[in-house]
Design a protein around this motif. Structure first.
Motif, PDB file in Angstrom:
ATOM      1  N   VAL A 122      24.274  20.916  43.103  1.00 40.13           N
ATOM      2  CA  VAL A 122      24.955  19.699  42.667  1.00 40.13           C
ATOM      3  C   VAL A 122      26.312  20.077  42.090  1.00 40.13           C
ATOM      4  O   VAL A 122      26.542  21.218  41.690  1.00 40.13           O
ATOM      5  CB  VAL A 122      24.133  18.923  41.609  1.00 40.13           C
ATOM      6  CG1 VAL A 122      22.761  18.580  42.134  1.00 40.13           C
ATOM      7  CG2 VAL A 122      24.030  19.700  40.309  1.00 40.13           C
ATOM      8  N   ASP A 123      27.206  19.125  42.060  1.00 39.30           N
ATOM      9  CA  ASP A 123      28.485  19.300  41.378  1.00 39.30           C
ATOM     10  C   ASP A 123      28.273  18.972  39.901  1.00 39.30           C
ATOM     11  O   ASP A 123      28.056  17.808  39.535  1.00 39.30           O
ATOM     12  CB  ASP A 123      29.549  18.374  41.973  1.00 39.30           C
ATOM     13  CG  ASP A 123      30.098  18.891  43.290  1.00 39.30           C
ATOM     14  OD1 ASP A 123      29.829  20.060  43.636  1.00 39.30           O
ATOM     15  OD2 ASP A 123      30.792  18.114  43.979  1.00 39.30           O
ATOM     16  N   PRO A 154      29.330  18.244  36.236  1.00 39.53           N
ATOM     17  CA  PRO A 154      30.544  17.806  35.518  1.00 39.53           C
ATOM     18  C   PRO A 154      31.040  18.900  34.577  1.00 39.53           C
ATOM     19  O   PRO A 154      30.313  19.370  33.705  1.00 39.53           O
ATOM     20  CB  PRO A 154      30.065  16.578  34.741  1.00 39.53           C
ATOM     21  CG  PRO A 154      28.899  16.059  35.523  1.00 39.53           C
ATOM     22  CD  PRO A 154      28.220  17.279  36.065  1.00 39.53           C
ATOM     23  N   GLY A 155      32.262  19.334  34.790  1.00 40.55           N
ATOM     24  CA  GLY A 155      32.825  20.387  33.970  1.00 40.55           C
ATOM     25  C   GLY A 155      32.272  21.764  34.266  1.00 40.55           C
ATOM     26  O   GLY A 155      32.557  22.723  33.544  1.00 40.55           O
ATOM     27  N   GLY A 156      31.466  21.897  35.335  1.00 44.54           N
ATOM     28  CA  GLY A 156      30.833  23.173  35.673  1.00 44.54           C
ATOM     29  C   GLY A 156      31.001  23.512  37.143  1.00 44.54           C
ATOM     30  O   GLY A 156      31.879  22.961  37.828  1.00 44.54           O
ATOM     31  N   PRO A 157      30.176  24.423  37.670  1.00 41.43           N
ATOM     32  CA  PRO A 157      30.292  24.835  39.074  1.00 41.43           C
ATOM     33  C   PRO A 157      30.140  23.661  40.038  1.00 41.43           C
ATOM     34  O   PRO A 157      29.217  22.852  39.910  1.00 41.43           O
ATOM     35  CB  PRO A 157      29.140  25.830  39.244  1.00 41.43           C
ATOM     36  CG  PRO A 157      28.847  26.321  37.859  1.00 41.43           C
ATOM     37  CD  PRO A 157      29.114  25.154  36.955  1.00 41.43           C
ATOM     38  N   GLN A 158      31.022  23.593  40.994  1.00 41.77           N
ATOM     39  CA  GLN A 158      31.003  22.521  42.006  1.00 41.77           C
ATOM     40  C   GLN A 158      30.259  23.023  43.240  1.00 41.77           C
ATOM     41  O   GLN A 158      30.825  23.230  44.318  1.00 41.77           O
ATOM     42  CB  GLN A 158      32.438  22.099  42.336  1.00 41.77           C
ATOM     43  CG  GLN A 158      33.232  21.621  41.134  1.00 41.77           C
ATOM     44  CD  GLN A 158      32.644  20.356  40.520  1.00 41.77           C
ATOM     45  OE1 GLN A 158      32.753  19.273  41.090  1.00 41.77           O
ATOM     46  NE2 GLN A 158      32.014  20.496  39.355  1.00 41.77           N
ATOM     47  N   THR A 159      28.941  23.171  43.063  1.00 40.21           N
ATOM     48  CA  THR A 159      28.134  23.815  44.096  1.00 40.21           C
ATOM     49  C   THR A 159      27.984  22.953  45.340  1.00 40.21           C
ATOM     50  O   THR A 159      28.006  23.458  46.465  1.00 40.21           O
ATOM     51  CB  THR A 159      26.744  24.160  43.532  1.00 40.21           C
ATOM     52  OG1 THR A 159      26.896  24.772  42.246  1.00 40.21           O
ATOM     53  CG2 THR A 159      26.021  25.120  44.450  1.00 40.21           C
ATOM     54  N   GLU A 160      27.805  21.665  45.177  1.00 44.89           N
ATOM     55  CA  GLU A 160      27.671  20.786  46.331  1.00 44.89           C
ATOM     56  C   GLU A 160      28.950  20.806  47.164  1.00 44.89           C
ATOM     57  O   GLU A 160      28.898  20.870  48.398  1.00 44.89           O
ATOM     58  CB  GLU A 160      27.349  19.361  45.892  1.00 44.89           C
ATOM     59  CG  GLU A 160      27.153  18.409  47.069  1.00 44.89           C
ATOM     60  CD  GLU A 160      26.615  17.049  46.651  1.00 44.89           C
ATOM     61  OE1 GLU A 160      26.661  16.125  47.475  1.00 44.89           O
ATOM     62  OE2 GLU A 160      26.144  16.913  45.493  1.00 44.89           O
ATOM     63  N   THR A 161      30.083  20.780  46.511  1.00 46.18           N
ATOM     64  CA  THR A 161      31.360  20.855  47.230  1.00 46.18           C
ATOM     65  C   THR A 161      31.469  22.170  47.991  1.00 46.18           C
ATOM     66  O   THR A 161      31.943  22.202  49.130  1.00 46.18           O
ATOM     67  CB  THR A 161      32.536  20.723  46.241  1.00 46.18           C
ATOM     68  OG1 THR A 161      32.495  19.421  45.643  1.00 46.18           O
ATOM     69  CG2 THR A 161      33.867  20.918  46.934  1.00 46.18           C
ATOM     70  N   PHE A 162      31.017  23.259  47.389  1.00 42.44           N
ATOM     71  CA  PHE A 162      31.073  24.556  48.061  1.00 42.44           C
ATOM     72  C   PHE A 162      30.256  24.537  49.350  1.00 42.44           C
ATOM     73  O   PHE A 162      30.737  24.940  50.414  1.00 42.44           O
ATOM     74  CB  PHE A 162      30.562  25.659  47.143  1.00 42.44           C
ATOM     75  CG  PHE A 162      30.465  27.009  47.806  1.00 42.44           C
ATOM     76  CD1 PHE A 162      31.596  27.784  48.001  1.00 42.44           C
ATOM     77  CD2 PHE A 162      29.239  27.489  48.253  1.00 42.44           C
ATOM     78  CE1 PHE A 162      31.507  29.026  48.636  1.00 42.44           C
ATOM     79  CE2 PHE A 162      29.140  28.734  48.884  1.00 42.44           C
ATOM     80  CZ  PHE A 162      30.284  29.500  49.077  1.00 42.44           C
ATOM     81  N   PHE A 163      29.005  24.067  49.273  1.00 43.83           N
ATOM     82  CA  PHE A 163      28.125  24.088  50.440  1.00 43.83           C
ATOM     83  C   PHE A 163      28.489  23.024  51.476  1.00 43.83           C
ATOM     84  O   PHE A 163      28.424  23.275  52.678  1.00 43.83           O
ATOM     85  CB  PHE A 163      26.671  23.912  50.011  1.00 43.83           C
ATOM     86  CG  PHE A 163      26.056  25.151  49.427  1.00 43.83           C
ATOM     87  CD1 PHE A 163      26.009  26.333  50.147  1.00 43.83           C
ATOM     88  CD2 PHE A 163      25.535  25.148  48.144  1.00 43.83           C
ATOM     89  CE1 PHE A 163      25.452  27.482  49.617  1.00 43.83           C
ATOM     90  CE2 PHE A 163      24.971  26.286  47.596  1.00 43.83           C
ATOM     91  CZ  PHE A 163      24.932  27.460  48.336  1.00 43.83           C
ATOM     92  N   ALA A 164      28.859  21.847  51.018  1.00 48.96           N
ATOM     93  CA  ALA A 164      29.088  20.744  51.943  1.00 48.96           C
ATOM     94  C   ALA A 164      30.469  20.777  52.588  1.00 48.96           C
ATOM     95  O   ALA A 164      30.632  20.336  53.732  1.00 48.96           O
ATOM     96  CB  ALA A 164      28.896  19.405  51.225  1.00 48.96           C
ATOM     97  N   GLU A 165      31.465  21.311  51.885  1.00 53.16           N
ATOM     98  CA  GLU A 165      32.827  21.258  52.397  1.00 53.16           C
ATOM     99  C   GLU A 165      33.439  22.646  52.608  1.00 53.16           C
ATOM    100  O   GLU A 165      33.888  22.971  53.705  1.00 53.16           O
ATOM    101  CB  GLU A 165      33.704  20.445  51.443  1.00 53.16           C
ATOM    102  CG  GLU A 165      33.228  19.010  51.263  1.00 53.16           C
ATOM    103  CD  GLU A 165      34.151  18.204  50.352  1.00 53.16           C
ATOM    104  OE1 GLU A 165      35.342  18.549  50.259  1.00 53.16           O
ATOM    105  OE2 GLU A 165      33.673  17.224  49.750  1.00 53.16           O
TER     106      GLU A 165
END
Length: 370
Positions: free
Chosen positions: A205-206, A208-219
């Protein structure tokens, strides 16, 4: 059982309590003179103290995450960090090593394919993660020189290592054999663990204020791989699969991003983001984000795209049977869902090795090469 798992901690506490009780009960018998009684007392006290310290150490490690895995604890994680520069125009995938498959002629990439160890740098998420990319033999053959290939992201569970996907779950070798037998098309596999901000379990998950993991995997990940390899850029070219935590991630990303992934396969998935000491506060009090991370809620309340899903469970041994049936029931057109339901099988490598071969065939049938 992982180093940070509840089962390991409960087992350690149970052993410590049992040894304490044994000390109390056996102490009168060992109070007699003689060297054997002395050795018995010393041995019992020593073993009790060791198990007590082990239980306390495991509890502290779960709270503070000093070590993420057994390999980390025993110093087996020896790979040096790789510095990735993010200068303008730099590539987002760096190859740092290669290895051959254990198949006849595997030393020649055009015969056995190749596994490349890479570092993927996320352009938007600013996350850099190691990964392994399996390239099938056809990728190196002259007749396929102008062909683009379908690709699937493959994730382990938490806190597994990407090497488990190669050695324990045998994804590259299985894909090689299935394609050689004509049961699936040649496919690129991008293999990594979901822990891209170690040791934290970010549940894809992305934060808030932390690692943007969903953005990493999805985009970031599909974009970087498509730019570095002959892999298509359309959703029909991409799939996502994994086991346990990786299974949850696979279904989540495919469900929430049908414009980027045509298919998601979850082996022994759960359907709601975990929230515990390993994850920390994932949603920072945002109930909307918490609900979105619940896949059953998402199926009921968010539009469903054209993604295809594969879910697996067993009638005996898995804890996700009810959730899997709910997931199947909630998937509606234009999405579609398939399942593998074993008669028995636990949450372990043996079960997943029974599901991965047909799962790869299913995935290959959902993706297009061009």
């Amino acid at each position: 059982m992982g180093l940070t798992s509840t089962k390991v901690l409960v087992l350690a506490v149970a052993v410590a309590v049992a040894l304490f009780l044994a000390t109390v009960l056996l102490w009168p018998r060992l109070a007699r003179g003689g060297w054997r009684s002395v050795v018995g007392r010393v041995g019992l006290l020593l073993v009790t103290q060791v198990t007590l310290f082990a239980a306390v150490g495991l509890a502290a490690n779960r709270s503070f995450l000093f070590y993420g895995s057994w390999a980390d604890l025993f110093g087996q994680e020896q790979d040096m960090g790789v510095v990735v520069d993010h200068a303008a125009g730099s590539k987002d995938v760096r190859v740092v090593g290669t290895q051959a498959l254990d198949v006849p002629g595997g030393g020649r990439p055009e015969v056995g394919g190749q596994i490349q160890k890479v570092v993927v740098a996320g352009e938007r998420s600013r996350i850099a993660s190691p990964a392994y990319v399996y390239l099938p033999p056809e990728y190196f053959q002259a007749r396929y020189a102008k062909r683009t290939f379908p690709a699937a992201v493959v994730l382990t569970g938490y806190p597994g290592t990407a090497e488990n996907l190669i050695k324990g779950l045998k994804y590259p070798k299985t894909a090689y054999l299935q394609a050689k037998r004509g049961q699936m098309q040649p496919m690129v596999l991008v293999m990594l663990r979901p822990t891209v901000a170690p040791p934290r379990d970010t549940e894809c998950v992305d934060i808030p204020g932390g690692p943007q993991t969903e953005t990493f995997f999805a985009e970031d990940l599909p974009k970087a791989v498509s730019e570095a390899y002959r892999v298509g850029t359309e959703s029909r070219n991409w799939g996502f699969m994994g086991n346990s935590t990786g299974a949850y991630c696979a279904l989540k990303i495919a469900l929430h991003h049908p414009d980027r992934f045509a298919a998601g396969a979850g082996f022994s998935a759960y359907y709601k983001a975990a929230e515990d000491v390993t994850t920390g506060d994932l949603f920072q009090g945002d109930d909307r984000l918490r609900k979105r991370a619940d896949l059953l809620w998402s199926l009921d309340h968010l539009p469903q795209g054209r993604s295809s899903f594969l879910v697996t469970t067993s009638k005996k041994g898995e804890g996700n049977l009810r959730g899997t049936r709910e997931f199947i029931r909630k998937v509606k057109s234009p999405a579609s869902v398939s399942s593998i339901v074993l008669e028995s099988g636990g949450h372990n490598f043996n079960t997943w090795n029974r599901e991965i071969p047909p799962g790869l065939v299913w995935m290959g049938g959902k993706l297009s090469a061009n």
